[in-house]
Scaffold this active site. Sequence first.
Site, PDB file in Angstrom:
ATOM      1  N   ARG A 273     -52.820  -2.713 -20.331  1.00  0.00           N
ATOM      2  CA  ARG A 273     -54.121  -2.061 -20.420  1.00  0.00           C
ATOM      3  C   ARG A 273     -55.146  -3.036 -20.976  1.00  0.00           C
ATOM      4  NH1 ARG A 273     -52.621   1.049 -17.180  1.00  0.00           N
ATOM      5  NH2 ARG A 273     -52.537   3.316 -17.296  1.00  0.00           N
TER       6      ARG A 273
ATOM      7  N   HIS B 203     -55.488  -4.888 -10.924  1.00  0.00           N
ATOM      8  CA  HIS B 203     -54.584  -3.790 -11.326  1.00  0.00           C
ATOM      9  C   HIS B 203     -53.545  -3.501 -10.228  1.00  0.00           C
ATOM     10  CE1 HIS B 203     -54.343  -0.225 -14.287  1.00  0.00           C
ATOM     11  NE2 HIS B 203     -53.191  -0.332 -13.652  1.00  0.00           N
TER      12      HIS B 203
HETATM   13  C1  GLV Z   1     -50.941   2.398 -13.919  1.00  0.00           C
HETATM   14  O1  GLV Z   1     -51.662   1.666 -14.521  1.00  0.00           O
HETATM   15  C2  GLV Z   1     -50.147   3.423 -14.521  1.00  0.00           C
HETATM   16  O2  GLV Z   1     -50.371   3.733 -15.698  1.00  0.00           O
HETATM   17  O3  GLV Z   1     -49.265   3.966 -13.855  1.00  0.00           O
END
Ligand code: GLV
Length: 311
Positions: A223, A275
């Site tokens: 994160r 991401h």
């Molecule tokens: C992606 O970032 C998740 O939390 O699955």
Amino acid sequence: MKVLVHSDDAEQWRDALAERLPDATVVTSAAPAAERRDADYLVAWKPGAPLLREQTHLKGIVNLGAGVDALLNNPGLPADVPIVKLRDAGMAGPIADYVRYGVLHFQRDFDRYGRQQARAEWREHAMVDKADWPVGVLGLGAIGARVAETLAADGFPVHGWSRTPKALEGIACHHGEAGLEALLGEVMSLVLLLPDTPATDRLIDARALARLPEGASLINPGRGRLIDEAALLAALGPGDAEGRLRGAILDAFPEEPLPADSPLWTHPRIWVTPHMAGPTPLGEALNQVVESLEAFEAGHPQATVDPAAGY
Ligand code: GLV
């Protein structure tokens, strides 16, 4: 039961859930409001606050991801509705590969060779043995534990850290503040797989970065808020010349998509990915979602998210 689905691929989810749960009514968040109302369960990734607010009879929420930060920070989230999150569900393997790539990038000097190539410079660096390249994994949940075990099996000495004590075979497990200090002092690559909670907000600050050995690297498939960005840039220093921190590979950011004017895009020793480290494959996640819904219906929900802890 009525299940409301919200995600980028909600139609696929609706069809797959309808097939697995033939007695259920499954609708997506794109259905007319009258059809969406009074769902028993919400199966969702980052639902909007209005969608949550219009649901008044929810008996459970299944988070279509491992991290629940977006859901817990949603102002429309009803109190006292139990939440279940995906555990691994096919994400841990790809994330372990992402981290492996990142560790090898630095341990085998691909960053240096990339810069040399731009100058047509043929110069070999002495290889540092894996045994002399300890890796730290912060967060030992379903994904972090798999990553730590993968790296250990690859031959790297691995240190793991979690909030509460854990024991994993072949991993030097640490916990608590003192444990974090000890780990940071040891590792040449630091991997972040902690949940985004008030307790982990900017955990990797100037002090933490200064604890890392000279020339260490950072890999964040977790994160964005785990890192103090100004401290990261300061530890890297400008340009090609390696600073105290050698480089960073980042997949998660406080704001996504990463804004076009972010300095992270252009720093020569930061590698940005969108991401993508751990996509959620529908197949494996589907089994977990179906099991969670069945457990809710049977009146004994599986291990649920603890909103006070934030994960
Ligand atoms: C992606 O970032 C998740 O939390 O699955």
